[in-house]
Design an enzyme around this catalytic site. Sequence first.
Site, PDB file in Angstrom:
ATOM      1  N   GLU A 154      10.274  28.859  45.626  1.00  0.00           N
ATOM      2  CA  GLU A 154       9.956  28.391  46.977  1.00  0.00           C
ATOM      3  C   GLU A 154       9.067  27.178  46.790  1.00  0.00           C
ATOM      4  O   GLU A 154       7.990  27.271  46.198  1.00  0.00           O
ATOM      5  CB  GLU A 154       9.247  29.523  47.724  1.00  0.00           C
ATOM      6  CG  GLU A 154       9.127  29.263  49.202  1.00  0.00           C
ATOM      7  CD  GLU A 154       7.697  29.157  49.611  1.00  0.00           C
ATOM      8  OE1 GLU A 154       7.278  28.023  49.893  1.00  0.00           O
ATOM      9  OE2 GLU A 154       7.008  30.174  49.624  1.00  0.00           O
ATOM     10  N   CYS A 209       2.553  26.470  53.028  1.00  0.00           N
ATOM     11  CA  CYS A 209       3.901  25.929  52.806  1.00  0.00           C
ATOM     12  C   CYS A 209       4.580  25.602  54.125  1.00  0.00           C
ATOM     13  O   CYS A 209       5.509  24.805  54.172  1.00  0.00           O
ATOM     14  CB  CYS A 209       4.746  26.871  51.970  1.00  0.00           C
ATOM     15  SG  CYS A 209       4.332  28.578  52.164  1.00  0.00           S
TER      16      CYS A 209
HETATM   17  P1  NAP Z   1       2.493  23.921  40.737  1.00  0.00           P
HETATM   18  O1  NAP Z   1       1.776  22.795  40.125  1.00  0.00           O
HETATM   19  O2  NAP Z   1       3.956  23.792  40.891  1.00  0.00           O
HETATM   20  O3  NAP Z   1       2.167  25.223  39.864  1.00  0.00           O
HETATM   21  C1  NAP Z   1       2.687  26.500  40.169  1.00  0.00           C
HETATM   22  C2  NAP Z   1       2.835  27.295  38.879  1.00  0.00           C
HETATM   23  O4  NAP Z   1       3.890  26.748  38.096  1.00  0.00           O
HETATM   24  C3  NAP Z   1       1.604  27.251  37.998  1.00  0.00           C
HETATM   25  O5  NAP Z   1       1.479  28.502  37.366  1.00  0.00           O
HETATM   26  C4  NAP Z   1       1.928  26.170  37.002  1.00  0.00           C
HETATM   27  O6  NAP Z   1       1.282  26.369  35.766  1.00  0.00           O
HETATM   28  C5  NAP Z   1       3.423  26.325  36.831  1.00  0.00           C
HETATM   29  N1  NAP Z   1       4.087  25.047  36.515  1.00  0.00           N
HETATM   30  C6  NAP Z   1       3.910  23.874  37.142  1.00  0.00           C
HETATM   31  N2  NAP Z   1       4.693  22.929  36.587  1.00  0.00           N
HETATM   32  C7  NAP Z   1       5.376  23.528  35.580  1.00  0.00           C
HETATM   33  C8  NAP Z   1       6.327  23.085  34.631  1.00  0.00           C
HETATM   34  N3  NAP Z   1       6.747  21.813  34.592  1.00  0.00           N
HETATM   35  N4  NAP Z   1       6.810  23.954  33.733  1.00  0.00           N
HETATM   36  C9  NAP Z   1       6.404  25.249  33.757  1.00  0.00           C
HETATM   37  N5  NAP Z   1       5.497  25.726  34.635  1.00  0.00           N
HETATM   38  C10 NAP Z   1       4.983  24.890  35.543  1.00  0.00           C
HETATM   39  O7  NAP Z   1       1.930  24.299  42.153  1.00  0.00           O
HETATM   40  P2  NAP Z   1       0.442  24.616  42.597  1.00  0.00           P
HETATM   41  O8  NAP Z   1      -0.507  24.533  41.467  1.00  0.00           O
HETATM   42  O9  NAP Z   1       0.514  25.895  43.304  1.00  0.00           O
HETATM   43  O10 NAP Z   1       0.121  23.486  43.643  1.00  0.00           O
HETATM   44  C11 NAP Z   1       0.351  22.149  43.348  1.00  0.00           C
HETATM   45  C12 NAP Z   1       1.270  21.558  44.377  1.00  0.00           C
HETATM   46  O11 NAP Z   1       2.336  22.473  44.717  1.00  0.00           O
HETATM   47  C13 NAP Z   1       0.629  21.254  45.682  1.00  0.00           C
HETATM   48  O12 NAP Z   1      -0.017  20.021  45.659  1.00  0.00           O
HETATM   49  C14 NAP Z   1       1.816  21.298  46.636  1.00  0.00           C
HETATM   50  O13 NAP Z   1       2.456  20.059  46.677  1.00  0.00           O
HETATM   51  C15 NAP Z   1       2.739  22.283  46.057  1.00  0.00           C
HETATM   52  N6  NAP Z   1       2.722  23.585  46.734  1.00  0.00           N
HETATM   53  C16 NAP Z   1       3.673  23.838  47.621  1.00  0.00           C
HETATM   54  C17 NAP Z   1       3.735  25.062  48.221  1.00  0.00           C
HETATM   55  C18 NAP Z   1       4.812  25.384  49.161  1.00  0.00           C
HETATM   56  O14 NAP Z   1       5.012  26.543  49.443  1.00  0.00           O
HETATM   57  N7  NAP Z   1       5.519  24.438  49.664  1.00  0.00           N
HETATM   58  C19 NAP Z   1       2.797  26.043  47.920  1.00  0.00           C
HETATM   59  C20 NAP Z   1       1.816  25.767  46.995  1.00  0.00           C
HETATM   60  C21 NAP Z   1       1.804  24.526  46.398  1.00  0.00           C
HETATM   61  P3  NAP Z   1      -0.173  25.759  35.377  1.00  0.00           P
HETATM   62  O15 NAP Z   1      -0.991  26.954  35.163  1.00  0.00           O
HETATM   63  O16 NAP Z   1       0.064  24.996  34.112  1.00  0.00           O
HETATM   64  O17 NAP Z   1      -0.626  24.917  36.493  1.00  0.00           O
END
Ligand code: NAP
Length: 529
Positions: free
Chosen positions: A264, A301
Site C-alpha cells: 500500500e 495515507c
Molecule cells: P518507506 O521509506 O517506504 O519505508 C517503509 C519500509 O520499507 C521501511 O521498513 C523501510 O526500511 C523499507 N524500505 C524502504 N525502501 C526500501 C527498499 N528500497 N528496499 C527494501 N526495503 C525498503 O516509508 P516510510 O518510512 O514509512 O515513510 C517514508 C515515505 O513513505 C513518506 O515520506 C511517504 O511518502 C510514504 N508513506 C506513504 C504512506 C501511504 O500510505 N501512502 C504511508 C507511510 C509513508 P528502512 O528501515 O531501511 O527505512
Amino acid sequence: MITGKNYIGSQLKASGTKTVKTFNPVLNKENPWVFTEATPEEIDEAVVLANQAFVSYKKCSGLEKAKFLTAIADEILALGDDLLVQYCSESGFARGRAEGERGRMIGQLHSFAAMLTEGSWVQATIDTAITDRLPAPKEDLRKMLVPLGPIVVFGSSNFPFAFSTAGGDTASALASGCPVIVKSHSMHIGTGEMVASAIIKAAQKTNMPEGVFSNLIGGGKTLGASLVKHPLVKGVGFTGSISGGRALFDLAAQRPEPIPVFAEMGSVNPVILLPEALKNNSQKWATAYAGSITLGAGQFCTNPGLLIALEGNDLNKFAEQLTEAIEKIEPGCMLHPSIHADFESGIKTMEEQNGVSKVAHFKGDVLPNHGAQTILRVKGEDFLKNELLRHEVFGPFSIIIECNNIAQLIQIVAKLEGQLTGTIIGEENEPEQHTDVIAALQNRVGRLIFNGVPTGVEVCASMIHGGPYPASSDSRFTAVGTHAVYRWVRPLSFQNWPDDLLPAELQNENPLQIVRTVNNELIKETISI
Ligand code: NAP
C-alpha cells in the site's frame, strides 16, 4: 524494559555488531535505547522456524487462532502506559493519538477473532457428485481457502500500532493461518519490541507453535531484501513509499518462485468540489478540508493532497476561507527529521513548477520537525502538462487545481494515478448532473466518498483500503478490514476426497455450522449423501 534484541520466535537474540537508535522528533534528539540488527544467520533462523511452525499452525482451528489473537490484544493492553510512552517518544504523536491508535489495533485483533469464530470466511464451496450424469458422471468437488505460508510484514512509519508489529497486516496473516516475520520499522523499533513481546507471550499462553511470530531489526535494503528473497517466504505486506514498495515488489517478482507483495503506497486522494457546493457551502468545506489536511501532521495515507474545482470567484472565496482556517491551526510534529526534510523539499519542488503559486502557509513560529501546512494552486492546463504535480507530498500539503470547464476536470481526473480514495463534494441532486466526473473518478480509486473528507478509515468488512497502482500493488484486495485476510490465502480443491479426511469446513456434517455454497446455494445445512 527494552532489550534492543530480535525476537527469533520466543528467543531474544542479538549476536550482530551493527546497532541503531530511534529518534524523538519532539525533543529533537536520539532516544537512549540501542538496537542490534539481525545477522544473516538470525534472519534465516527466523524464516526456517516460521516454516516449521506453519506445519502445525495451518491446522489450528478458527477458535484456536481466535484465542491467540484475543490474547495478543490482552497482552498489549497489559503493557499499559509504558507502551504509550514508548510510542510517543518514537513517533512525535501525542498521547491522545497513541490511545486512539492502540484502540484501533486492539479492535482489529478482535474483529479478526470474531471472523475466525464465525468461520464462514474460508468460502467453503461444495458441488456434490452426480454419478448418473450423462454422457459422463460429475465428480464430487469441494473448495476452500488455505494459508500461503510464512509472511513478511513491513511495519509502516505513520501507524506504529495499527499498521506495524501487531497491525492489520500481521493480524490478517495470523488469522489466515500464516506465521509472520515482522521487519520492524526503523523509526519505532522500541515500540515494535514491546508489541512483539506481547505477541510472544500470547503465543505461549495459547500453545501456538514456536516460530509463529518473529520480530527482526535491520534496514530495508539489507534485512528487508533478505527476507523477501528467502525461498521459504510466501508473501509480503508493506505500507510506505512507492519507491520502497516497488523495490520489494520487483525483488519478489525476480525470485525463482515469485511471491505476492501487497504494497500500500502513495496516494494524493483527490477531492472534487462541485460548483453548487462551492457556491453555497464554501465555508463549511474550507473548515473541513483544513482539518483533514492537518490531521496527524498530514501523515495519513488518505490525506487529501489535491482539490479540483472550476475556476472563478467561488473558488477564490473558498481559497481565502481555506487560508484563514488553515493558518489558525498549530503545525504538528512529524514522525522523523527525514520525513520532515522530505516534506519541505517536496513543497519546494512543487513551488518551482510552471504556473504554481502559493495560497496558504503557516506563518507563525514552527518548532523543529513540525510541518508548516501549505496550500498551492495551479491552473488545470499547467497541471495536465506536468506529471510531477501529481506526486504525493507526505505531510500537511495540498494543491488546488483550477479547471476552466467540466471537460478539463474530467481529463485531469482520468490522468491521475491510482488512488486510495476519491471524494465528491456536492449539493443534493448535484452528483447526478456530473455522472461523467463520477465515472472517471471511480476508474482511479479504491473508495468513493460523498460529502466527507478522506481521512478516517473505518475498520470493517466493507472497507477497501487499496486501489489501482500505485495506491496499491494489487487493486483486488484491501489492507484494512477483515477482508484483508484474503491476501494471504489460496483456493484449494478436493476431488472425490474421503469425507473424514476433508477439513471440517468441507465435511458433509458441517460440524462448524458455517455458511457454505452447496450446489450453488448459500446454506448452513448438513449434506446428506
Ligand atoms: P518507506 O521509506 O517506504 O519505508 C517503509 C519500509 O520499507 C521501511 O521498513 C523501510 O526500511 C523499507 N524500505 C524502504 N525502501 C526500501 C527498499 N528500497 N528496499 C527494501 N526495503 C525498503 O516509508 P516510510 O518510512 O514509512 O515513510 C517514508 C515515505 O513513505 C513518506 O515520506 C511517504 O511518502 C510514504 N508513506 C506513504 C504512506 C501511504 O500510505 N501512502 C504511508 C507511510 C509513508 P528502512 O528501515 O531501511 O527505512
